[in-house]
Design a protein around this motif. Sequence first.
Motif, PDB file in Angstrom:
ATOM      1  N   LEU A  51       7.740   7.761 -29.606  1.00  0.00           N
ATOM      2  CA  LEU A  51       7.990   7.660 -30.905  1.00  0.00           C
ATOM      3  C   LEU A  51       7.153   6.423 -31.554  1.00  0.00           C
ATOM      4  CD1 LEU A  51      11.750   8.596 -30.973  1.00  0.00           C
ATOM      5  CD2 LEU A  51       9.839   9.799 -32.084  1.00  0.00           C
ATOM      6  N   ARG A  52       7.300   5.452 -30.604  1.00  0.00           N
ATOM      7  CA  ARG A  52       6.475   3.980 -31.067  1.00  0.00           C
ATOM      8  C   ARG A  52       5.281   4.219 -30.927  1.00  0.00           C
ATOM      9  NH1 ARG A  52      10.620  -0.926 -29.307  1.00  0.00           N
ATOM     10  NH2 ARG A  52      12.309  -0.231 -30.588  1.00  0.00           N
ATOM     11  N   ASP A  53       4.709   5.033 -30.382  1.00  0.00           N
ATOM     12  CA  ASP A  53       3.185   5.079 -29.713  1.00  0.00           C
ATOM     13  C   ASP A  53       2.934   3.815 -29.123  1.00  0.00           C
ATOM     14  OD1 ASP A  53       0.557   6.207 -29.725  1.00  0.00           O
ATOM     15  OD2 ASP A  53       0.001   5.383 -31.338  1.00  0.00           O
ATOM     16  N   GLU A  54       3.647   3.557 -28.111  1.00  0.00           N
ATOM     17  CA  GLU A  54       3.475   2.203 -27.353  1.00  0.00           C
ATOM     18  C   GLU A  54       3.237   2.747 -25.876  1.00  0.00           C
ATOM     19  OE1 GLU A  54       6.627  -0.700 -27.764  1.00  0.00           O
ATOM     20  OE2 GLU A  54       6.846  -0.264 -30.144  1.00  0.00           O
ATOM     21  N   SER A  55       2.797   1.617 -25.009  1.00  0.00           N
ATOM     22  CA  SER A  55       2.705   1.992 -23.620  1.00  0.00           C
ATOM     23  C   SER A  55       4.246   2.302 -23.003  1.00  0.00           C
ATOM     24  CB  SER A  55       2.067   0.855 -23.040  1.00  0.00           C
ATOM     25  OG  SER A  55       2.239   0.849 -21.706  1.00  0.00           O
ATOM     26  N   PRO A  56       4.365   3.347 -22.467  1.00  0.00           N
ATOM     27  CA  PRO A  56       5.705   3.475 -21.518  1.00  0.00           C
ATOM     28  C   PRO A  56       5.816   2.527 -20.607  1.00  0.00           C
ATOM     29  CG  PRO A  56       4.440   5.436 -21.562  1.00  0.00           C
ATOM     30  CD  PRO A  56       3.691   4.606 -22.245  1.00  0.00           C
ATOM     31  N   MET A  57       4.893   1.755 -19.897  1.00  0.00           N
ATOM     32  CA  MET A  57       4.995   0.735 -18.899  1.00  0.00           C
ATOM     33  C   MET A  57       5.241  -0.486 -19.450  1.00  0.00           C
ATOM     34  SD  MET A  57       5.132   0.281 -15.595  1.00  0.00           S
ATOM     35  CE  MET A  57       4.191   1.435 -14.849  1.00  0.00           C
ATOM     36  N   GLU A  58       4.760  -0.868 -20.813  1.00  0.00           N
ATOM     37  CA  GLU A  58       5.104  -2.124 -21.298  1.00  0.00           C
ATOM     38  C   GLU A  58       6.595  -1.921 -22.001  1.00  0.00           C
ATOM     39  OE1 GLU A  58       1.807  -3.105 -24.036  1.00  0.00           O
ATOM     40  OE2 GLU A  58       0.342  -3.146 -22.598  1.00  0.00           O
ATOM     41  N   LEU A  59       6.809  -0.934 -22.352  1.00  0.00           N
ATOM     42  CA  LEU A  59       8.135  -0.914 -23.271  1.00  0.00           C
ATOM     43  C   LEU A  59       9.387  -0.809 -21.899  1.00  0.00           C
ATOM     44  CD1 LEU A  59       9.438  -0.630 -25.858  1.00  0.00           C
ATOM     45  CD2 LEU A  59       9.374   1.844 -25.558  1.00  0.00           C
ATOM     46  N   ALA A  60       9.069  -0.040 -20.838  1.00  0.00           N
ATOM     47  CA  ALA A  60       9.907  -0.023 -19.534  1.00  0.00           C
ATOM     48  C   ALA A  60      10.072  -1.514 -19.229  1.00  0.00           C
ATOM     49  CB  ALA A  60       9.450   0.759 -18.541  1.00  0.00           C
ATOM     50  N   ILE A  61       8.946  -2.235 -19.016  1.00  0.00           N
ATOM     51  CA  ILE A  61       9.190  -3.794 -18.573  1.00  0.00           C
ATOM     52  C   ILE A  61       9.974  -4.315 -19.623  1.00  0.00           C
ATOM     53  CG2 ILE A  61       7.902  -5.861 -18.069  1.00  0.00           C
ATOM     54  CD1 ILE A  61       5.643  -3.773 -16.789  1.00  0.00           C
ATOM     55  N   ALA A  62       9.702  -4.217 -20.821  1.00  0.00           N
ATOM     56  CA  ALA A  62      10.457  -5.116 -21.781  1.00  0.00           C
ATOM     57  C   ALA A  62      11.827  -4.633 -21.920  1.00  0.00           C
ATOM     58  CB  ALA A  62       9.752  -4.805 -23.431  1.00  0.00           C
ATOM     59  N   LEU A  63      12.200  -3.564 -21.634  1.00  0.00           N
ATOM     60  CA  LEU A  63      13.507  -2.970 -21.867  1.00  0.00           C
ATOM     61  C   LEU A  63      14.339  -2.749 -20.508  1.00  0.00           C
ATOM     62  CD1 LEU A  63      13.058  -0.453 -24.545  1.00  0.00           C
ATOM     63  CD2 LEU A  63      13.998  -2.709 -24.638  1.00  0.00           C
ATOM     64  N   ARG A  64      13.753  -3.182 -19.378  1.00  0.00           N
ATOM     65  CA  ARG A  64      14.453  -3.069 -18.064  1.00  0.00           C
ATOM     66  C   ARG A  64      15.719  -3.807 -17.888  1.00  0.00           C
ATOM     67  NH1 ARG A  64      10.012  -6.219 -15.272  1.00  0.00           N
ATOM     68  NH2 ARG A  64      10.520  -8.395 -15.790  1.00  0.00           N
ATOM     69  N   PRO A  65      16.654  -2.905 -17.393  1.00  0.00           N
ATOM     70  CA  PRO A  65      17.897  -3.615 -17.174  1.00  0.00           C
ATOM     71  C   PRO A  65      18.139  -4.558 -15.866  1.00  0.00           C
ATOM     72  CG  PRO A  65      17.860  -1.255 -16.328  1.00  0.00           C
ATOM     73  CD  PRO A  65      16.487  -1.585 -17.070  1.00  0.00           C
ATOM     74  N   GLN A  66      19.088  -5.135 -15.658  1.00  0.00           N
ATOM     75  CA  GLN A  66      19.299  -6.064 -14.613  1.00  0.00           C
ATOM     76  C   GLN A  66      19.383  -5.232 -13.495  1.00  0.00           C
ATOM     77  OE1 GLN A  66      20.015  -9.382 -15.308  1.00  0.00           O
ATOM     78  NE2 GLN A  66      20.386  -9.838 -13.018  1.00  0.00           N
ATOM     79  N   ALA A  67      18.874  -5.857 -12.452  1.00  0.00           N
ATOM     80  CA  ALA A  67      19.022  -5.183 -11.018  1.00  0.00           C
ATOM     81  C   ALA A  67      20.043  -5.863 -10.452  1.00  0.00           C
ATOM     82  CB  ALA A  67      17.559  -5.101 -10.268  1.00  0.00           C
ATOM     83  N   VAL A  68      20.868  -5.202  -9.596  1.00  0.00           N
ATOM     84  CA  VAL A  68      21.934  -5.862  -8.857  1.00  0.00           C
ATOM     85  C   VAL A  68      22.057  -5.647  -7.402  1.00  0.00           C
ATOM     86  CG1 VAL A  68      24.778  -5.881  -8.803  1.00  0.00           C
ATOM     87  CG2 VAL A  68      23.527  -5.585 -10.985  1.00  0.00           C
ATOM     88  N   LEU A  69      22.061  -6.409  -6.560  1.00  0.00           N
ATOM     89  CA  LEU A  69      22.017  -6.260  -5.206  1.00  0.00           C
ATOM     90  C   LEU A  69      23.321  -5.482  -4.781  1.00  0.00           C
ATOM     91  CD1 LEU A  69      20.950  -6.875  -2.371  1.00  0.00           C
ATOM     92  CD2 LEU A  69      21.895  -8.913  -2.487  1.00  0.00           C
ATOM     93  N   ALA A  70      23.189  -4.345  -4.306  1.00  0.00           N
ATOM     94  CA  ALA A  70      24.033  -3.502  -3.948  1.00  0.00           C
ATOM     95  C   ALA A  70      24.504  -3.620  -2.320  1.00  0.00           C
ATOM     96  CB  ALA A  70      23.802  -2.096  -4.246  1.00  0.00           C
ATOM     97  N   ALA A  71      23.650  -3.665  -1.348  1.00  0.00           N
ATOM     98  CA  ALA A  71      23.837  -3.606  -0.190  1.00  0.00           C
ATOM     99  C   ALA A  71      22.620  -4.588   0.731  1.00  0.00           C
ATOM    100  CB  ALA A  71      23.868  -2.521   0.503  1.00  0.00           C
ATOM    101  N   SER A  72      22.883  -5.123   1.814  1.00  0.00           N
ATOM    102  CA  SER A  72      22.154  -5.902   2.623  1.00  0.00           C
ATOM    103  C   SER A  72      22.138  -5.388   4.024  1.00  0.00           C
ATOM    104  CB  SER A  72      22.277  -7.374   2.673  1.00  0.00           C
ATOM    105  OG  SER A  72      21.931  -8.059   1.330  1.00  0.00           O
ATOM    106  N   PRO A  73      21.093  -5.125   4.737  1.00  0.00           N
ATOM    107  CA  PRO A  73      21.257  -4.384   6.011  1.00  0.00           C
ATOM    108  C   PRO A  73      21.954  -5.187   6.808  1.00  0.00           C
ATOM    109  CG  PRO A  73      19.089  -5.375   5.811  1.00  0.00           C
ATOM    110  CD  PRO A  73      19.770  -5.523   4.404  1.00  0.00           C
ATOM    111  N   GLU A  74      22.853  -4.639   7.760  1.00  0.00           N
ATOM    112  CA  GLU A  74      23.592  -5.185   8.672  1.00  0.00           C
ATOM    113  C   GLU A  74      22.887  -5.614   9.668  1.00  0.00           C
ATOM    114  OE1 GLU A  74      27.683  -2.836   7.616  1.00  0.00           O
ATOM    115  OE2 GLU A  74      26.592  -2.085   8.833  1.00  0.00           O
ATOM    116  N   SER A  75      21.817  -5.403   9.914  1.00  0.00           N
ATOM    117  CA  SER A  75      20.737  -5.857  11.167  1.00  0.00           C
ATOM    118  C   SER A  75      19.495  -5.785  10.859  1.00  0.00           C
ATOM    119  CB  SER A  75      20.925  -4.715  12.343  1.00  0.00           C
ATOM    120  OG  SER A  75      20.053  -4.787  13.419  1.00  0.00           O
ATOM    121  N   THR A  76      18.396  -6.287  11.368  1.00  0.00           N
ATOM    122  CA  THR A  76      17.141  -6.145  11.164  1.00  0.00           C
ATOM    123  C   THR A  76      16.391  -5.222  11.796  1.00  0.00           C
ATOM    124  OG1 THR A  76      16.725  -7.848  12.985  1.00  0.00           O
ATOM    125  CG2 THR A  76      16.996  -8.970  10.612  1.00  0.00           C
ATOM    126  N   ASP A  77      17.065  -4.269  12.525  1.00  0.00           N
ATOM    127  CA  ASP A  77      16.541  -3.207  13.260  1.00  0.00           C
ATOM    128  C   ASP A  77      16.815  -1.930  12.423  1.00  0.00           C
ATOM    129  OD1 ASP A  77      15.497  -1.755  15.388  1.00  0.00           O
ATOM    130  OD2 ASP A  77      17.582  -1.676  16.628  1.00  0.00           O
TER     131      ASP A  77
END
Length: 125
Positions: free
Chosen positions: A73-99
């Motif tokens: 609609l805005r005739d803008e780059s989807p990648m640039e707009l996605a970066i500008a509007l990206r939502p917050q990422a939240v850490l959901a889980a960390s591995p219980e082992s390095t294996d």
Amino acid sequence: SAFYGVLAGLLYGFDALDRIGVLTDGRIIAVGGGARSEAYTQFLANLLARDVWTIGEPEATVRGACVQALAVLRDESPMELAIALRPQAVLAASPESTDALWPKLRPRYAEVSTFAANMQRPRSE
């Protein structure tokens, strides 16, 4: 086992992307229904021995489609707009082992999925 079956299918595809040269060393972000499950994200973290993140939005996939539509609609780059509007990422889980568990499970998953695929083929007379 239901989570492991779904995740194994996803990781099998993930491996295919890696084999054709797609970089897969970035952040792992779970979206969709599984992302709302603590068990699902923990299993994924354990399979890959990597942190798993979610998006701080209830419908992240729909949000992505909306960003693409807005870019048109805005005739803008989807990648640039996605970066500008990206939502917050939240850490959901960390591995219980390095294996990582996935390299150990991959051969068995390949064997079982090949067997299942062959069971679906009609038998020739």
